[in-house]
Design an enzyme around this catalytic site. Sequence first.
Site, PDB file in Angstrom:
ATOM      1  N   HIS A   2      -1.374   1.255  -4.312  1.00 19.28           N
ATOM      2  CA  HIS A   2      -1.802   2.665  -4.263  1.00 19.28           C
ATOM      3  C   HIS A   2      -0.910   3.544  -5.124  1.00 19.28           C
ATOM      4  O   HIS A   2      -0.771   4.738  -4.870  1.00 19.28           O
ATOM      5  CB  HIS A   2      -1.789   3.166  -2.801  1.00 19.28           C
ATOM      6  CG  HIS A   2      -2.888   2.570  -1.980  1.00 19.28           C
ATOM      7  ND1 HIS A   2      -2.828   2.463  -0.610  1.00 19.28           N
ATOM      8  CD2 HIS A   2      -4.053   1.983  -2.341  1.00 19.28           C
ATOM      9  CE1 HIS A   2      -3.926   1.871  -0.159  1.00 19.28           C
ATOM     10  NE2 HIS A   2      -4.680   1.565  -1.183  1.00 19.28           N
TER      11      HIS A   2
ATOM     12  N   GLN B 249       0.849  -1.203   0.000  1.00 18.54           N
ATOM     13  CA  GLN B 249       0.000   0.000   0.000  1.00 18.54           C
ATOM     14  C   GLN B 249       0.884   1.253   0.000  1.00 18.54           C
ATOM     15  O   GLN B 249       0.374   2.360  -0.125  1.00 18.54           O
ATOM     16  CB  GLN B 249      -0.912   0.012   1.226  1.00 18.54           C
ATOM     17  CG  GLN B 249      -1.826  -1.189   1.314  1.00 18.54           C
ATOM     18  CD  GLN B 249      -2.543  -1.248   2.642  1.00 18.54           C
ATOM     19  OE1 GLN B 249      -3.565  -0.570   2.859  1.00 18.54           O
ATOM     20  NE2 GLN B 249      -2.020  -2.047   3.555  1.00 18.54           N
TER      21      GLN B 249
ATOM     22  N   SER C 192      -2.817  -1.226   9.253  1.00 16.46           N
ATOM     23  CA  SER C 192      -3.944  -1.168  10.198  1.00 16.46           C
ATOM     24  C   SER C 192      -5.153  -1.896   9.621  1.00 16.46           C
ATOM     25  O   SER C 192      -6.161  -2.066  10.302  1.00 16.46           O
ATOM     26  CB  SER C 192      -4.298   0.298  10.477  1.00 16.46           C
ATOM     27  OG  SER C 192      -4.625   0.945   9.237  1.00 16.46           O
TER      28      SER C 192
ATOM     29  N   ASN D 151       2.873  -6.797  13.611  1.00 12.40           N
ATOM     30  CA  ASN D 151       2.395  -5.458  13.946  1.00 12.40           C
ATOM     31  C   ASN D 151       2.567  -5.286  15.457  1.00 12.40           C
ATOM     32  O   ASN D 151       2.327  -6.242  16.190  1.00 12.40           O
ATOM     33  CB  ASN D 151       0.904  -5.354  13.560  1.00 12.40           C
ATOM     34  CG  ASN D 151       0.414  -3.920  13.493  1.00 12.40           C
ATOM     35  OD1 ASN D 151       0.733  -3.115  14.371  1.00 12.40           O
ATOM     36  ND2 ASN D 151      -0.339  -3.608  12.455  1.00 12.40           N
TER      37      ASN D 151
HETATM   38  N1  APR Z   1       6.474  -2.416  12.446  1.00  9.07           N
HETATM   39  C1  APR Z   1       5.296  -2.958  12.033  1.00  9.07           C
HETATM   40  N2  APR Z   1       4.113  -2.303  12.090  1.00  9.07           N
HETATM   41  C2  APR Z   1       4.133  -1.060  12.603  1.00  9.07           C
HETATM   42  C3  APR Z   1       5.303  -0.423  13.050  1.00  9.07           C
HETATM   43  C4  APR Z   1       6.514  -1.156  12.964  1.00  9.07           C
HETATM   44  N3  APR Z   1       7.693  -0.642  13.383  1.00  9.07           N
HETATM   45  N4  APR Z   1       4.969   0.820  13.507  1.00  9.07           N
HETATM   46  C5  APR Z   1       3.640   0.945  13.329  1.00  9.07           C
HETATM   47  N5  APR Z   1       3.124  -0.176  12.796  1.00  9.07           N
HETATM   48  C6  APR Z   1       1.742  -0.488  12.438  1.00  9.07           C
HETATM   49  C7  APR Z   1       0.697   0.277  13.201  1.00  9.07           C
HETATM   50  O1  APR Z   1       0.361  -0.410  14.403  1.00  9.07           O
HETATM   51  C8  APR Z   1      -0.476   0.268  12.211  1.00  9.07           C
HETATM   52  O2  APR Z   1      -1.269  -0.895  12.373  1.00  9.07           O
HETATM   53  O3  APR Z   1       1.583  -0.112  11.084  1.00  9.07           O
HETATM   54  C9  APR Z   1       0.212   0.213  10.852  1.00  9.07           C
HETATM   55  C10 APR Z   1       0.151   1.525  10.110  1.00  9.07           C
HETATM   56  O4  APR Z   1      -1.206   1.750   9.776  1.00  9.07           O
HETATM   57  P1  APR Z   1      -1.574   2.958   8.794  1.00  9.07           P
HETATM   58  O5  APR Z   1      -0.790   4.158   9.184  1.00  9.07           O
HETATM   59  O6  APR Z   1      -3.063   3.023   8.755  1.00  9.07           O
HETATM   60  O7  APR Z   1      -0.986   2.513   7.386  1.00  9.07           O
HETATM   61  P2  APR Z   1      -1.679   1.623   6.276  1.00  9.07           P
HETATM   62  O8  APR Z   1      -2.405   0.478   6.891  1.00  9.07           O
HETATM   63  O9  APR Z   1      -0.634   1.298   5.273  1.00  9.07           O
HETATM   64  O10 APR Z   1      -2.732   2.650   5.616  1.00  9.07           O
HETATM   65  C11 APR Z   1      -3.398   2.211   4.457  1.00  9.07           C
HETATM   66  O11 APR Z   1      -4.304   4.446   4.174  1.00  9.07           O
HETATM   67  O12 APR Z   1      -4.078   6.728   4.176  1.00  9.07           O
HETATM   68  C12 APR Z   1      -4.103   5.603   3.374  1.00  9.07           C
HETATM   69  O13 APR Z   1      -3.096   5.449   1.278  1.00  9.07           O
HETATM   70  C13 APR Z   1      -2.809   5.430   2.641  1.00  9.07           C
HETATM   71  O14 APR Z   1      -1.770   3.359   1.951  1.00  9.07           O
HETATM   72  C14 APR Z   1      -2.323   4.056   3.062  1.00  9.07           C
HETATM   73  C15 APR Z   1      -3.603   3.388   3.547  1.00  9.07           C
END
Ligand code: APR
Length: 252
Positions: free
Chosen positions: A120, A102, A190, A214
């Site tokens: 994305h 993503q 997430s 995660n």
């Molecule tokens: N290692 C693994 N996971 C981690 C770490 C880490 N060091 N630090 C944080 N996380 C986890 C968080 O707990 C969370 O569940 O990574 C996840 C990040 O979630 P988001 O910020 O929501 O990212 P993502 O799931 O990729 O979002 C999906 O949303 O805004 C849109 O286009 C954007 O591609 C993105 C999409």
Amino acid sequence: MTDLIKRAVDDITAANHVVALTGAGISVESGIPPFRGKGGLWEKLDPMEFAHIDSFMRDPAKVWDILIREMKGVIDTAKPNDAHIALYRMQKLGKLQSVITQNVDGLHQSAGVADVIEFHGTFARQFCLKCGKTYETGMINLTQIPPTCECTGILRPDCVFFGEAIPENEMARSQVEASQCDLMLVIGTSAIVQPAAFMPVIARENGAKIIEINPEPTSLTNRISDYLIEGGAGSIMKQIADELEKAAGHAK
Ligand code: APR
């Protein structure tokens, strides 16, 4: 090594077609903030005001000035971390077929992963709204906001904004990979944004084992995922790659 990491090594060893679905969390240890949770970008900015296609078209200068300039600054200096490199090491062992990401930061490709499906889109390219000409993001200068094409059209990132469809090819390939894999690693997402978050559901419906990595549980945990290895992707994925290489008799 924790029991769950040992279990993941055994499951990956037994698998024939491993796919990884990654989110912003895998790049956090490369210095790129996530979108949600601690230090998340959407804690500071409203995604509907800055990351929706309608808001971009209404005021491209504002989105360029507040969101895209910051993203460029962070992505320009980010390097792959142990988690991106571990997926590359798994690919070299024949234990990773593809990554559905993503993320738009290009770090999986920089780590050497061959088959990356950019669900994305990518921040590496910009294109002109008027004539469609593409530019490498690193080549454009931001002295003028929003940057423009030679034809004077406004440039936009080749990323998928909220309110836009997933590119057809990436959607089709992701569905095929999710339905054909027998193990999916779900790393650093997430699992909120659809349809990306549906890929683990497709994989599970086709009999795949789902392993989440995660620091905290998500809506997939205890419902779609077989188990969650709690912690940072860097150290967990490095341990998994180390064990797989040891088992394959490769030097670390
Ligand atoms: N290692 C693994 N996971 C981690 C770490 C880490 N060091 N630090 C944080 N996380 C986890 C968080 O707990 C969370 O569940 O990574 C996840 C990040 O979630 P988001 O910020 O929501 O990212 P993502 O799931 O990729 O979002 C999906 O949303 O805004 C849109 O286009 C954007 O591609 C993105 C999409």
